[in-house]
Design a protein around this motif. Sequence first.
Motif, mmCIF file in Angstrom:
data_model
loop_
_atom_site.group_PDB
_atom_site.id
_atom_site.type_symbol
_atom_site.label_atom_id
_atom_site.label_comp_id
_atom_site.label_asym_id
_atom_site.label_seq_id
_atom_site.Cartn_x
_atom_site.Cartn_y
_atom_site.Cartn_z
ATOM 1 N N ILE A 221 -8.687 7.485 45.003
ATOM 2 C CA ILE A 221 -8.643 6.500 43.812
ATOM 3 C C ILE A 221 -7.983 7.284 42.644
ATOM 4 O O ILE A 221 -8.173 8.238 42.162
ATOM 5 N N LEU B 164 -17.548 7.087 39.165
ATOM 6 C CA LEU B 164 -17.160 5.972 40.031
ATOM 7 C C LEU B 164 -18.134 5.712 41.050
ATOM 8 O O LEU B 164 -18.635 6.703 41.924
ATOM 9 N N VAL C 117 -6.868 6.900 38.562
ATOM 10 C CA VAL C 117 -7.732 6.080 37.323
ATOM 11 C C VAL C 117 -6.482 6.230 36.099
ATOM 12 O O VAL C 117 -6.112 7.311 36.015
ATOM 13 N N GLU C 118 -6.104 5.218 35.576
ATOM 14 C CA GLU C 118 -5.302 5.206 34.678
ATOM 15 C C GLU C 118 -5.923 4.809 33.291
ATOM 16 O O GLU C 118 -6.671 3.861 33.073
ATOM 17 N N LEU D 289 -16.792 -0.199 40.783
ATOM 18 C CA LEU D 289 -15.823 -0.756 40.817
ATOM 19 C C LEU D 289 -15.966 -2.287 41.405
ATOM 20 O O LEU D 289 -15.046 -3.145 41.015
ATOM 21 N N ALA E 1 -13.890 11.080 37.727
ATOM 22 C CA ALA E 1 -12.453 11.045 37.041
ATOM 23 C C ALA E 1 -12.602 11.603 35.508
ATOM 24 O O ALA E 1 -13.293 11.090 34.718
ATOM 25 N N ALA F 246 -8.019 1.226 37.690
ATOM 26 C CA ALA F 246 -8.197 2.233 38.909
ATOM 27 C C ALA F 246 -7.487 1.538 39.822
ATOM 28 O O ALA F 246 -7.360 0.308 40.156
ATOM 29 N N THR G 181 -2.703 9.371 33.791
ATOM 30 C CA THR G 181 -3.109 8.990 35.357
ATOM 31 C C THR G 181 -3.834 10.178 35.885
ATOM 32 O O THR G 181 -3.087 11.493 35.705
ATOM 33 N N GLU H 227 -6.536 11.848 39.425
ATOM 34 C CA GLU H 227 -7.109 11.416 40.468
ATOM 35 C C GLU H 227 -8.505 11.475 40.555
ATOM 36 O O GLU H 227 -8.923 12.875 40.058
ATOM 37 N N ALA H 228 -9.332 10.736 41.013
ATOM 38 C CA ALA H 228 -10.892 11.134 41.034
ATOM 39 C C ALA H 228 -11.178 11.975 42.273
ATOM 40 O O ALA H 228 -10.714 11.750 43.303
#
Length: 692
Positions: free
Chosen positions: A526, A517, A528-529, A607, A548, A562, A540, A542-543
Amino acid sequence: MKTGARYTLKGMGMLLPVVGVVVLVCSCASIGRPEGGPRDETPPVYIRSNPAPGATGFSGTKIEAVFDENIKLEDIMNKVVVSPAQKQMPVISSNGRKLSVEIRDTLISNTTYTIDFSDAIRDLNEGNILDGFALDFATGDTIDTLRISGMVLQASNLEPAQGMLVGVYSNLEDSAVSTLPMLRIAKTNQLGQFTVRNLKAGTYNIFAINDMNRDYHWDRSEDVAFYSTTVTPAVEDIVVTDTLRSSEGTDSIVTRPGVRYLPNDILLTWFNENYIAQYLKDYSRADSNRISINFAAPADSLPELTIVNGPNAGKRIDSVGVSVLNHSVALDSLDYWIIDPAVVSQDSLLIAARYQRTDTLDRLSWTTDTLKFFLKASQKPKPEKKKKKKDAENDADTLPPPITFMDIKIGSGTQEVNLPLFITMGQPLDHYDPDAWHLEVQKDTVWEPLPTPRLIPDSTGRIMEYRMEYPWEAGGKYRLSVDSATVHTVCGLFNKPVSQDISVRPAEDYSTLIFNLKGIPDSARIMVEVLNSSDVPIRTVEAVGGKARIEFLQAGTYYARAYVDANGDGKWTTGDLKARIQPEDVYYYPRKINLKKNWDVTNDWDLNELAVDMQKPYAIKKNKPKTKEKNPRDTDEYDDEEEDGYGDGYGSYGNGYGNDMGRPGYDNRNPFDNRSGRQGRQGAGGMQRRSF
């Protein structure tokens, strides 16, 4: 650009609609075409109107506009708005090339009026959309001309908000949006774009609402978006460059003065506070052992339930020895399993329920109701029939009544390597023997015993849910068995022998997806899904350190989203209008992700590389803009492109708006430029978050 605001456009090339009427620069669209000729790709072109755009001193009730070809109107009740808002909707119709509007309300003196048609006008033959057309006039000697433009997206999934009401308030009190009608209004088009026209000079708050009851202000249950700062509309002079083509086919470049109306980059992200008035929704008695109570909204506390009749009158039903409670996480669905035989035997059970309910002032207050639970005839135990003499003589040969066993559900198909084994009981447990549970693993053709993990009860109140943690071997074969009569429920049932084979998914079925990322806000958490093809999260994570890592994904097509977990609760959080808290920022990975078995895939994800409105892949976009009725979009053209390059997916709908103002020959204040052709896959907007 206005400083301190939350969002902005990415580049001047994607300026949003700020104009009100069509200019006479587009070539005339034909009413029909000869067979075999080119398809009409041009929307209707405005010719004239009465009153003329920007007219003052208007005192009539009928407005007419003429176009260069036959037109039709689509969904005028939802697309067309009159500003200031009208108590009675005007009568709007089309006949051939003519558009007619009959005002039914009394016009206010010294007021500027705007009739905004959004994307309701199409040509009759091909259905080409004339987007952003509006007519304005004033009942006084002057007309207000300022404008505010932008875009509305759904905060949680970046879907364009189609047909949403956008309006402004000069009253800057926080309560204005929930108590007063909007001062000037507009509707979003198919791309979520809007222009609030004919504003006076001043400072405004701007909102978007899903005005379900058409009262032109926000009610707490409605969707809403707000801009974090006030907005001051302004106009600036610009130089516009045009390309003119001669009859010989040569081009020449000319320039002319024009104007630009600002701000034209407002990004609103709508959300719903998920407010639901609290009340007792329903209650029932499924059988003698269980009563159920459901509330309309999540609750912070449990109700107080007191038995009114019978030998336990005055006793709380949730007290020890009377019942046990199985409830949802939100405490809005409650099941009381009754264990006291005296209460179980009552055909009629009266309970005084004290609970919180939303009152007429929109506040939670305690109230008490008497709930009546009756057993239906079919639920009562059937009385034993009187035996005949012959049957009585054969009592020794009669069979015992069938035994009702409790259910135990083990697993739900193939066991995932990274997940525990989930076990569901048919009733709440009273006790069980952990030594009666046996886990085995298959080695060649032999089943070898393993240390059996203990059952771990669910921690959220679902007392019939359990899990068993074990380091499963990928591709392994296991068996879990339970001895008979070793698991007992609060209702007196026990289990029959249970045996369940468990097949663990092999390692080669899985893939790993990694995102590197970039563009992460400072100190932001952040999440991430990973999404399926229906835009639904399936995993899901977490970064950590800008990376991630999502393991144990099966082969298939995925997408990714995200969000900034601002409050650190590990889930996306909606906004709060009263507290002026925006919903948590969301980003989409702009390409689909194809995973094959036994793959490790690493993708770089900036992003902020694409503007917010251009991030979501077209394949999972639900609010897709309609193009033409007779020339539907060929979506297959874009499916393969999304994996290989960035694409907005709007295609032939194009940009639809321009901001080169002051075109000679029509509405020299701010004419409309309708570019209906494909804009090189440039998309609809180019909205960019301004700050985090």
